[in-house]
Design an enzyme around this catalytic site. Structure first.
Site, mmCIF file in Angstrom:
data_model
loop_
_atom_site.group_PDB
_atom_site.id
_atom_site.type_symbol
_atom_site.label_atom_id
_atom_site.label_comp_id
_atom_site.label_asym_id
_atom_site.label_seq_id
_atom_site.Cartn_x
_atom_site.Cartn_y
_atom_site.Cartn_z
ATOM 1 C CB SER A 122 -0.857 -0.031 1.273
ATOM 2 O OG SER A 122 -1.486 1.207 1.469
ATOM 3 C CE1 TYR A 149 -4.030 -2.080 5.452
ATOM 4 C CE2 TYR A 149 -3.298 0.091 4.726
ATOM 5 C CZ TYR A 149 -3.734 -1.186 4.439
ATOM 6 O OH TYR A 149 -3.862 -1.585 3.136
ATOM 7 C CE LYS A 153 -1.729 -4.405 3.561
ATOM 8 N NZ LYS A 153 -2.013 -5.665 2.886
#
Ligand SMILES: NC(=O)c1ccc[n+]([C@@H]2O[C@H](COP(=O)([O-])OP(=O)(O)OC[C@H]3O[C@@H](n4cnc5c(N)ncnc54)[C@H](O)[C@@H]3O)[C@@H](O)[C@H]2O)c1
Length: 350
Positions: A122, A149, A153
């Site tokens: 991402s 988050y 990643k």
């Protein structure tokens, strides 16, 4: 179900938004997609181009069984938790699913001789850093995720890269910018709960299926004062995964590649485009900036062309909005994410 006859590809999270579009693209190229998904946010109805194995990405035995049964040759790994806000409240859960889940998958792949991986990373791995407000982001930019988050990643990328060095795995991490739109067939589309993405929320507001949109921040250092983002059509994103499988990288190679258009579109431009497509102004209110929202997140997309031979074909803003609108008017699944009379149950943010 009509199935391809080519190599079998495990698509973890293939009942979700981007995974379902990628399964369709794989099938179209003659691969046999096998979806592995626990359906926490995915939909059985989205799995239309190969079998569905219901299982949790952390369950090594279930993964091993699936790899053996279906003679899996490569893996595309989408399965994971995606809501940035929830990751702040439950960082442990995000590390468990997104990082430990990836570790389980890598171990099983190694044990069963599956040597090729494409991973959903991402743009959340990049921070604002020293970048100017309107600069595009190259893969070499500072990594400084602004959320747990994004941390998960980046950690998963590191794990994968280390396994490439140690065991000869070949892997591509695709760093998506803003996935948007829906398959032009109308068979699959976006049905997140909660929905936090601008285009479905603006469409829901315009159709009267959701509350008025809130535009957060009008004083950013951008041409019209609203945030700039890089919207990539989900069909283009799906094609990038197929291109990554077919890139012909050497054993042990690891590549991290941006998937975006290189064009920033402002929130105000998107709202206007939705209004044009629906035929009425999008009801909206103006809110304050949200903490942590960078003014601009726009890819430098050149490496994707160099490494994957991929460029976007369907990502004009009007095409994205038209395809998203077709889906939102008549979604084939995901009625549970809408309340009575089709109204979206939740609207968190732009
Ligand atoms: N949508 C975007 O704009 C975007 C941007 C950047 C990165 N990504 C990444 O792309 C991937 C797919 O995103 P999406 O928008 O399709 O999300 P999605 O929620 O629609 O799909 C995720 C899928 O993973 C499954 N899943 C979740 N936890 C699982 C578990 N423990 N075991 C097995 N399956 C599990 C869900 O049921 C769902 O089908 C994610 O990894 C996400 O972080 C998405």
């Amino acid at each position: 179900m009509d199935r391809g006859t080519g190599p079998a590809v495990l698509v973890t999270g293939g009942a979700g938004y981007i995974g379902a579009h990628t399964a369709k693209a794989l099938h179209g190229r003659g691969y046999r997609p096998v979806v592995f998904d626990d359906l926490t946010s995915g939909f059985r109805e989205a799995v239309q181009w190969g079998p569905l194995v219901e299982g949790d990405i952390r369950d090594a035995d279930a993964l091993a069984e699936t790899i053996k049964t279906h003679d899996i040759q490569a893996v595309i790994h989408f399965a994971g938790l995606i809501e940035v806000g929830r990751s702040v409240a439950k960082p442990d859960l995000f590390w468990e699913v997104n990082v430990s889940g990836t570790t389980a998958l890598l171990t099983v792949m190694r044990e069963h001789g599956v040597g090729q991986l494409v991973f959903s990373s991402s743009a959340a791995v990049y921070g604002q850093g020293a970048r100017g407000p309107l600069e595009t982001i190259a893969e070499t930019a500072d990594k400084a995720p602004a959320s747990p988050y994004g941390d998960t990643k980046l950690a998963a990328e590191w794990l994968i890269q280390a396994q490439c060095r140690a065991y000869g795995l070949t892997a591509v991490a695709l760093r998506y910018f803003n996935a948007a739109g829906a398959d032009p067939s109308g068979l699959i589309g976006e049905a997140h709960e909660p929905e936090t993405h601008l285009i479905p929320l603006a469409i829901a507001a315009a159709l009267g299926d959701g509350p008025p949109l809130t535009i957060f921040g009008q004083d950013f250092e951008t041409p019209d004062g609203t945030c700039l983002r890089d919207y990539i059509h989900v069909s283009d994103l799906a094609a990038a995964h197929v291109a990554a499988l077919e890139a012909g990288l050497a054993p042990g190679a690891f590549e991290a590649v941006n998937v975006g258009t290189g064009q920033g579109r402002s929130v105000a431009e998107v709202v206007e485009a939705v209004g044009r497509a629906v035929g009425c102004a999008v009801p909206h209110s103006l809110g304050a900036r949200r903490a942590g929202d960078p003014p601009s997140l726009v890819a430098d997309p050149r490496r994707a062309q160099e490494v994957l031979g991929w460029t976007p074909q369907h990502s004009s803003l009007d095409t994205i909005v038209a395809d998203a609108l077709r889906w939102e008017r008549k979604p084939c699944y995901g009625s549970g994410v809408r309340g009575p009379k089709g109204r979206r149950k939740s609207q968190i943010a732009v």
